[in-house]
Scaffold this motif. Sequence first.
Motif, mmCIF file in Angstrom:
data_model
loop_
_atom_site.group_PDB
_atom_site.id
_atom_site.type_symbol
_atom_site.label_atom_id
_atom_site.label_comp_id
_atom_site.label_asym_id
_atom_site.label_seq_id
_atom_site.Cartn_x
_atom_site.Cartn_y
_atom_site.Cartn_z
ATOM 1 N N ILE A 110 0.836 -1.203 0.000
ATOM 2 C CA ILE A 110 0.000 0.000 0.000
ATOM 3 C C ILE A 110 0.870 1.252 0.000
ATOM 4 O O ILE A 110 0.580 2.239 -0.692
ATOM 5 N N GLY A 111 1.946 1.233 0.770
ATOM 6 C CA GLY A 111 2.846 2.381 0.814
ATOM 7 C C GLY A 111 3.474 2.674 -0.536
ATOM 8 O O GLY A 111 3.627 3.838 -0.922
ATOM 9 N N VAL A 112 3.833 1.619 -1.282
ATOM 10 C CA VAL A 112 4.422 1.808 -2.608
ATOM 11 C C VAL A 112 3.391 2.357 -3.581
ATOM 12 O O VAL A 112 3.693 3.226 -4.409
ATOM 13 N N ILE A 113 2.162 1.858 -3.515
ATOM 14 C CA ILE A 113 1.111 2.363 -4.406
ATOM 15 C C ILE A 113 0.872 3.855 -4.162
ATOM 16 O O ILE A 113 0.857 4.662 -5.104
ATOM 17 N N LEU A 114 0.693 4.221 -2.901
ATOM 18 C CA LEU A 114 0.464 5.640 -2.575
ATOM 19 C C LEU A 114 1.704 6.476 -2.875
ATOM 20 O O LEU A 114 1.599 7.602 -3.380
ATOM 21 N N GLY A 115 2.884 5.924 -2.582
ATOM 22 C CA GLY A 115 4.114 6.641 -2.855
ATOM 23 C C GLY A 115 4.345 6.849 -4.340
ATOM 24 O O GLY A 115 4.877 7.882 -4.763
ATOM 25 N N THR A 116 3.945 5.859 -5.162
ATOM 26 C CA THR A 116 4.089 5.983 -6.618
ATOM 27 C C THR A 116 3.224 7.108 -7.158
ATOM 28 O O THR A 116 3.699 7.961 -7.936
ATOM 29 N N PHE A 117 1.961 7.139 -6.748
ATOM 30 C CA PHE A 117 1.080 8.213 -7.211
ATOM 31 C C PHE A 117 1.559 9.573 -6.696
ATOM 32 O O PHE A 117 1.470 10.579 -7.412
ATOM 33 N N GLY A 118 2.073 9.594 -5.465
ATOM 34 C CA GLY A 118 2.598 10.843 -4.936
ATOM 35 C C GLY A 118 3.823 11.311 -5.701
ATOM 36 O O GLY A 118 3.947 12.498 -6.023
ATOM 37 N N ALA A 119 4.721 10.374 -6.022
ATOM 38 C CA ALA A 119 5.931 10.737 -6.762
ATOM 39 C C ALA A 119 5.596 11.216 -8.170
ATOM 40 O O ALA A 119 6.186 12.181 -8.665
ATOM 41 N N VAL A 120 4.645 10.545 -8.820
ATOM 42 C CA VAL A 120 4.247 10.949 -10.175
ATOM 43 C C VAL A 120 3.615 12.331 -10.154
ATOM 44 O O VAL A 120 3.881 13.171 -11.030
ATOM 45 N N SER A 121 2.773 12.595 -9.146
ATOM 46 C CA SER A 121 2.124 13.917 -9.060
ATOM 47 C C SER A 121 3.158 15.015 -8.823
ATOM 48 O O SER A 121 3.049 16.105 -9.379
ATOM 49 N N VAL A 122 4.181 14.725 -8.022
ATOM 50 C CA VAL A 122 5.244 15.714 -7.794
ATOM 51 C C VAL A 122 6.072 15.895 -9.061
ATOM 52 O O VAL A 122 6.433 17.020 -9.433
ATOM 53 N N TYR A 123 6.368 14.800 -9.726
ATOM 54 C CA TYR A 123 7.194 14.831 -10.944
ATOM 55 C C TYR A 123 6.526 15.645 -12.046
ATOM 56 O O TYR A 123 7.185 16.395 -12.777
ATOM 57 N N LEU A 124 5.208 15.541 -12.155
ATOM 58 C CA LEU A 124 4.478 16.240 -13.211
ATOM 59 C C LEU A 124 3.902 17.575 -12.747
ATOM 60 O O LEU A 124 3.350 18.313 -13.569
ATOM 61 N N GLY A 125 4.000 17.881 -11.461
ATOM 62 C CA GLY A 125 3.390 19.093 -10.937
ATOM 63 C C GLY A 125 4.240 20.333 -11.156
ATOM 64 O O GLY A 125 5.392 20.262 -11.600
ATOM 65 N N ASN A 126 3.673 21.469 -10.803
ATOM 66 C CA ASN A 126 4.400 22.729 -10.942
ATOM 67 C C ASN A 126 5.347 22.929 -9.765
ATOM 68 O O ASN A 126 5.344 22.168 -8.794
ATOM 69 N N LYS A 127 6.190 23.939 -9.842
ATOM 70 C CA LYS A 127 7.232 24.150 -8.841
ATOM 71 C C LYS A 127 6.658 24.429 -7.456
ATOM 72 O O LYS A 127 7.193 23.956 -6.449
ATOM 73 N N LYS A 128 5.573 25.199 -7.387
ATOM 74 C CA LYS A 128 4.979 25.524 -6.102
ATOM 75 C C LYS A 128 4.453 24.261 -5.422
ATOM 76 O O LYS A 128 4.649 24.053 -4.217
ATOM 77 N N PHE A 129 3.787 23.404 -6.200
ATOM 78 C CA PHE A 129 3.255 22.151 -5.667
ATOM 79 C C PHE A 129 4.404 21.251 -5.195
ATOM 80 O O PHE A 129 4.322 20.619 -4.136
ATOM 81 N N LYS A 130 5.467 21.190 -5.987
ATOM 82 C CA LYS A 130 6.625 20.377 -5.615
ATOM 83 C C LYS A 130 7.223 20.841 -4.287
ATOM 84 O O LYS A 130 7.573 20.027 -3.429
ATOM 85 N N LYS A 131 7.330 22.167 -4.127
ATOM 86 C CA LYS A 131 7.923 22.714 -2.902
ATOM 87 C C LYS A 131 7.104 22.329 -1.677
ATOM 88 O O LYS A 131 7.650 21.954 -0.634
ATOM 89 N N ILE A 132 5.778 22.424 -1.808
ATOM 90 C CA ILE A 132 4.898 22.095 -0.676
ATOM 91 C C ILE A 132 5.014 20.608 -0.318
ATOM 92 O O ILE A 132 5.148 20.242 0.853
ATOM 93 N N VAL A 133 4.968 19.754 -1.342
ATOM 94 C CA VAL A 133 5.037 18.310 -1.098
ATOM 95 C C VAL A 133 6.390 17.906 -0.543
ATOM 96 O O VAL A 133 6.488 17.090 0.381
ATOM 97 N N TRP A 134 7.485 18.480 -1.093
ATOM 98 C CA TRP A 134 8.817 18.160 -0.594
ATOM 99 C C TRP A 134 8.937 18.517 0.880
ATOM 100 O O TRP A 134 9.501 17.762 1.684
ATOM 101 N N THR A 135 8.402 19.685 1.249
ATOM 102 C CA THR A 135 8.491 20.129 2.646
ATOM 103 C C THR A 135 7.736 19.191 3.568
ATOM 104 O O THR A 135 8.251 18.778 4.614
ATOM 105 N N THR A 136 6.501 18.860 3.200
ATOM 106 C CA THR A 136 5.687 17.975 4.045
ATOM 107 C C THR A 136 6.238 16.549 4.072
ATOM 108 O O THR A 136 6.075 15.842 5.064
ATOM 109 N N THR A 137 6.900 16.134 3.005
ATOM 110 C CA THR A 137 7.456 14.788 2.954
ATOM 111 C C THR A 137 8.693 14.660 3.824
ATOM 112 O O THR A 137 8.956 13.598 4.408
#
Length: 256
Positions: free
Chosen positions: A73-100
């Motif tokens: 389950i962690g890999v499934i959620l982590g995969t979707f999270g990584a893909v969303s960060v990879y394809l997201g804009n810089k502001k979204f990436k910054k927020i996710v990186w910080t919370t991660t």
Amino acid sequence: MKPGNFAKAILITVMIFFYLPIFIVVLFSFNSSKSPEWTGFSLKWYEQLFTSSAHIWRTFFNSLIVGISSSAIGVILGTFGAVSVYLGNKKFKKIVWTTTYIPFIIPDIIIGVSLLVFFATIHLRLSLFTIFIAHVTFSIPYTMMIILTRLQDFDKSIIEASYDLGATKFIALRKVIFPIALPGVIAAFFMAFTLSIDDFVITFFVAGPSSTTLPLQIFSMVRFGISPVINAISTLLLIGTVMISILLRRYIRYII
């Protein structure tokens, strides 16, 4: 002494300091007595492990069930999270990186206590299910980081080219992004599984009376004295981990 030789001496000393205790555990799993001194070669502790240690194997299978399920389950959620960060804009990436990054710097005891309070607040009985939830929670940041590191090695133009060739977002995800991320997904699964199978601190807070895992069982046994049976099961876990690492390394090298 030359700087290079000094650095090698420090490295060798550190490696000996790190691996010597592991070697001692393996060695004394074959000792014929409980004495901390070598008295002769014997396999009786392995025999005892397989014949009269049902409680240890029960906790081992509990750890195995939680480790495999939470890692998946962690890999499934982590995969979707990584893909969303990879394809997201810089502001979204910054927020996710910080919370991660936050779970990496928070002590495990704080995470364990907060999860315990949360489960008590929603009146959820402590069991293997609460251990499963806790392990999924702390494994997601690790899986995201590993998979995202893999994705960042590739240019987004590959994905854009698939769109130009008529691929939908789902097809691009299934036939382009996921194959690229596959080595990272596999590595992330085994990382999450390793973290889960040997976690003690967080599990200690969220485990119920009938949901003991192997680390908790070993801790309870060590409190009454170190048994050579612990050395035996530790040796088997070490061998299994090394074999999985070798197979994983060969598999990733093959698909890359």
